[in-house]
Scaffold this motif. Structure first.
Motif, PDB file in Angstrom:
ATOM      1  N   ASP A 131      12.838  84.665 -33.102  1.00 57.81           N
ATOM      2  CA  ASP A 131      11.863  83.652 -32.676  1.00 57.81           C
ATOM      3  C   ASP A 131      12.583  82.360 -32.309  1.00 57.81           C
ATOM      4  O   ASP A 131      12.271  81.731 -31.298  1.00 57.81           O
ATOM      5  N   ALA A 132      13.564  81.988 -33.145  1.00 55.05           N
ATOM      6  CA  ALA A 132      14.278  80.737 -32.894  1.00 55.05           C
ATOM      7  C   ALA A 132      15.014  80.794 -31.554  1.00 55.05           C
ATOM      8  O   ALA A 132      15.013  79.821 -30.796  1.00 55.05           O
ATOM      9  N   LEU A 133      15.610  81.941 -31.239  1.00 57.13           N
ATOM     10  CA  LEU A 133      16.277  82.084 -29.939  1.00 57.13           C
ATOM     11  C   LEU A 133      15.310  81.775 -28.808  1.00 57.13           C
ATOM     12  O   LEU A 133      15.632  81.049 -27.867  1.00 57.13           O
ATOM     13  N   ARG A 134      14.110  82.331 -28.919  1.00 57.25           N
ATOM     14  CA  ARG A 134      13.146  82.149 -27.827  1.00 57.25           C
ATOM     15  C   ARG A 134      12.729  80.696 -27.704  1.00 57.25           C
ATOM     16  O   ARG A 134      12.561  80.190 -26.588  1.00 57.25           O
ATOM     17  N   THR A 135      12.580  80.007 -28.847  1.00 53.73           N
ATOM     18  CA  THR A 135      12.198  78.595 -28.744  1.00 53.73           C
ATOM     19  C   THR A 135      13.364  77.746 -28.253  1.00 53.73           C
ATOM     20  O   THR A 135      13.187  76.567 -27.972  1.00 53.73           O
ATOM     21  N   LEU A 136      14.574  78.318 -28.166  1.00 52.64           N
ATOM     22  CA  LEU A 136      15.718  77.572 -27.650  1.00 52.64           C
ATOM     23  C   LEU A 136      16.094  78.079 -26.261  1.00 52.64           C
ATOM     24  O   LEU A 136      17.247  78.002 -25.844  1.00 52.64           O
ATOM     25  N   ALA A 137      15.108  78.618 -25.550  1.00 50.60           N
ATOM     26  CA  ALA A 137      15.246  78.979 -24.137  1.00 50.60           C
ATOM     27  C   ALA A 137      16.147  80.176 -23.889  1.00 50.60           C
ATOM     28  O   ALA A 137      16.637  80.372 -22.786  1.00 50.60           O
ATOM     29  N   VAL A 138      16.407  80.994 -24.918  1.00 47.67           N
ATOM     30  CA  VAL A 138      17.238  82.169 -24.716  1.00 47.67           C
ATOM     31  C   VAL A 138      16.378  83.412 -24.876  1.00 47.67           C
ATOM     32  O   VAL A 138      15.562  83.499 -25.788  1.00 47.67           O
ATOM     33  N   GLU A 139      16.538  84.365 -23.959  1.00 49.34           N
ATOM     34  CA  GLU A 139      15.797  85.615 -24.033  1.00 49.34           C
ATOM     35  C   GLU A 139      16.574  86.585 -24.928  1.00 49.34           C
ATOM     36  O   GLU A 139      17.706  86.945 -24.612  1.00 49.34           O
ATOM     37  N   PRO A 140      15.976  86.999 -26.056  1.00 49.36           N
ATOM     38  CA  PRO A 140      16.719  87.854 -26.999  1.00 49.36           C
ATOM     39  C   PRO A 140      17.262  89.135 -26.366  1.00 49.36           C
ATOM     40  O   PRO A 140      18.361  89.564 -26.697  1.00 49.36           O
ATOM     41  N   TYR A 143      20.405  88.058 -24.622  1.00 44.56           N
ATOM     42  CA  TYR A 143      21.441  87.486 -25.479  1.00 44.56           C
ATOM     43  C   TYR A 143      21.960  88.516 -26.479  1.00 44.56           C
ATOM     44  O   TYR A 143      23.143  88.526 -26.813  1.00 44.56           O
TER      45      TYR A 143
ATOM     46  N   LEU B  50       4.913  82.240 -29.699  1.00 44.42           N
ATOM     47  CA  LEU B  50       5.688  83.287 -30.378  1.00 44.42           C
ATOM     48  C   LEU B  50       4.779  84.404 -30.862  1.00 44.42           C
ATOM     49  O   LEU B  50       5.173  85.558 -30.939  1.00 44.42           O
ATOM     50  N   GLN B  69      10.162  80.258 -24.108  1.00 43.48           N
ATOM     51  CA  GLN B  69      11.365  79.850 -23.366  1.00 43.48           C
ATOM     52  C   GLN B  69      11.084  78.685 -22.426  1.00 43.48           C
ATOM     53  O   GLN B  69      11.934  77.843 -22.186  1.00 43.48           O
ATOM     54  N   ALA B  72      10.924  75.337 -24.198  1.00 45.52           N
ATOM     55  CA  ALA B  72      12.103  74.974 -24.998  1.00 45.52           C
ATOM     56  C   ALA B  72      12.522  73.514 -24.852  1.00 45.52           C
ATOM     57  O   ALA B  72      12.880  72.874 -25.837  1.00 45.52           O
ATOM     58  N   PHE B  79      11.696  76.019 -38.349  1.00 44.22           N
ATOM     59  CA  PHE B  79      11.058  77.179 -38.964  1.00 44.22           C
ATOM     60  C   PHE B  79      11.022  77.027 -40.476  1.00 44.22           C
ATOM     61  O   PHE B  79      11.887  76.372 -41.066  1.00 44.22           O
ATOM     62  N   PHE B  85      21.243  80.554 -36.984  1.00 46.74           N
ATOM     63  CA  PHE B  85      21.991  81.728 -36.537  1.00 46.74           C
ATOM     64  C   PHE B  85      23.217  81.898 -37.420  1.00 46.74           C
ATOM     65  O   PHE B  85      24.132  81.087 -37.403  1.00 46.74           O
TER      66      PHE B  85
END
Ligand SMILES: Nc1ncnc2c1ncn2[C@@H]1O[C@H](COP(=O)(O)OP(=O)(O)OP(=O)(O)O)[C@@H](O)[C@H]1O
Ligand SMILES: [Mg+2]
Lengths: 260, 246
Positions: A131-140, A143, B50, B69, B72, B79, B85
């Protein structure tokens, strides 16, 4: 009553398997689509090449070494029954590069890599990192999945080639030390009879197996259930699916390459 | 800035959000309170795209039902569990988005920015090169906060920003949230169980109860109201209309 219950259970299981197959195919389509869309995450790809390719070398190499040795012993035992011991080097090599190198290498990589991919991505999902990846403009998919698919598809043929060489070496060692072959003759027999496509077909198989391994890992990681149990389940399913797909694909590819 | 209209969200037979509607003005700080498991985190995820709501529409920063996306650059999200990460050091976590895309920062600029944001959440520069697994829970939370504010987004979502922090650090974080809202004019939605946060951060308080905003008002009103549900919640009483077995 029990008959109906059994039928019902069988029906549900079949529907479940068909459903999973459909979802895996849809996932594959999506993954391929993302592969051809920029940007490519280079750094991730390099990391995965090391993780999947380089770090699998010891496992694949050891597997090949002992398989080559055992293969030479068996073929010697078989060919001795009609006095064809001279065929040991070439048949060992052909068995290794066409079949056992890619299949056993693929299965070892399935155990090592499909599980770790599923566990890593599954944990990322459970801890909301996806989820965090998506909110940071990256498509899981782009990536996480694409670099792993590419790395496994590129690294597996190389692993297979290295495994082939080590497997032939294992056969050579057993042939020379235990079966009384002359060293140079053994090597000449191996090289003279081996054709390019013997090795090439094995490497193509390797590429397909690598793709299937990463695909299973990514699919089950991305669809992991919640909690530690969900990740454990995903890991197990990834290894099982990868192994089944490898064995199935191996038969189909062998048919396609060598029948007729 | 944020508008939710008639959002419904269920998981299986379990109805979590039941037609919730509200707006948050630009530059306003909304604090959402409510019992554990009432759907506060789910609400934020619906706003971010989400989670897909079963019905209703969401509008954030002028975009209707946006994909995460696309939001963003507009929205920073902390969260509940930090969601750092694991494979990246702290500074790359914080500058993650800013190190990608067309206008990407150089490594040294990204590192400098990460260290500056770390200072704002009360962490020293030595933290920058650690990995998330080497941090305490409260430190992870603060790194997550630093990541949320890294790109100075106009909209910020905080899921329990002070959970797991000591009272002094909690006060630092509350002051930080207040500051990004009043100084930078950001719009913030903060979920909390911490009545200090309600007091320090809220322009408006909303209580999520049974799938809807049961009560809304200022922070002062929230502590002074006679409403039995609000009284029980803000004072933490076992006796009252909210059952303790949920
Ligand atoms: N992905 C999911 N699948 C199934 N159920 C879910 C999912 N996400 C949330 N839920 C359920 O939705 C409800 C609301 O969850 P949510 O995380 O929003 O609670 P919360 O209000 O944030 O609670 P807390 O204050 O404890 O964080 C819970 O009952 C939870 O079990
Ligand atoms: Mg929550």
């Amino acid at each position: 009553m029990t008959v109906f219950a059994t039928l019902g259970a069988t029906g549900r299981a079949t529907a479940g398997i068909l459903g999973t197959m459909g979802r895996v195919i849809a996932f594959t389509g999506q993954a391929l689509m993302w592969t051809f869309r920029p940007p490519l995450h280079w750094r991730e790809l390099l990391v995965q090449l090391v993780q999947i390719g380089w770090l699998s070398l010891p496992v694949v190499g050891l597997t090949a070494l002992f398989t080559g040795g055992a293969l030479a012993l068996q073929i010697y035992a078989g060919s001795a029954r009609f006095s064809a011991e001279f065929a040991v080097p070439s048949i060992t090599a052909i068995g290794m590069v066409r079949e056992l190198g890619p299949v056993l290498g693929g299965l070892m990589v399935a155990a090592r890599v499909a599980s770790s991919i599923a566990a890593e991505i599954g944990t990322m999902k459970v801890s909301e990192q996806i989820d965090a990846l998506r909110t940071l403009a990256v498509e899981p998919m782009q990536y996480l999945t694409v670099p792993r698919l590419l790395a496994a598809t590129l690294a597996m043929p190389v692993l297979v080639a290295v495994g082939d060489a080590i497997g032939i070496l294992g056969g050579y060692a057993v042939g020379v030390s235990r079966l009384g072959f002359d060293g140079p003759t053994y090597l000449r027999n191996t090289l003279d009879f081996l054709e390019f496509w013997d090795v090439g077909s094995g490497m193509v198989k390797g590429a397909v197996f690598g793709f299937l391994v990463a695909l299973s890992g990514c699919y089950f990681g991305m669809h992991s259930g919640r909690g530690a149990q969900g990740v454990g389940e995903a890991t197990k399913s990834a290894v099982v699916l990868a192994s089944i797909l490898i064995l199935t694909a191996n038969y189909l590819l062998t048919e396609a390459f060598f029948s007729a | 800035m944020i508008r939710a209209r008639d959002i419904h969200k269920s998981f299986g037979a379990k109805k979590v959000l039941r037609g919730i509607s509200f707006e948050v003005e630009k530059g306003e700080s909304l604090v959402v309170i409510g019992g554990s498991g009432t759907g506060k985190s789910v609400l934020l995820k619906c706003l971010l795209g989400l989670e897909r709501a079963n019905a209703g529409t969401v509008e954030v920063a002028g975009l209707t039902d946006p994909k995460p996306q696309i939001l963003a650059a507009q929205v920073g999200m902390l969260f509940q569990g930090g969601a750092l990460f694991d494979s990246l050091p702290v500074w790359q976590n914080i500058a993650f988005r800013l190190m990608r895309g067309r206008a990407r920062l150089s490594h040294s600029d990204a590192q400098a920015l990460a260290i500056e944001k770390l200072a704002r959440v009360g962490l020293g520069p030595e933290t920058a090169h650690l990995f998330p697994a080497e941090l305490s829970g409260g430190m992870q939370k603060r790194v997550g906060l630093a990541r949320a504010i890294a790109g100075d987004p106009p909209v910020l979502f905080f899921d329990e920003p002070t959970a797991g922090l000591d009272p002094i650090m909690a006060a630092v974080i509350n002051a930080l949230i207040r500051e990004v809202v009043s100084d930078l004019g950001a719009t913030a939605v903060t979920i909390t169980h911490d009545m200090r946060t309600v007091h320090d951060v809220a322009d408006r308080v909303a209580m999520l109860h049974e799938g809807n905003f049961y009560w809304q008002g200022s922070a002062r009103e929230a502590f002074e109201t006679d409403d039995p549900v609000m009284r029980q919640f803000t004072q933490g009483l076992t006796e009252g209309p909210i059952p303790t077995l949920r």
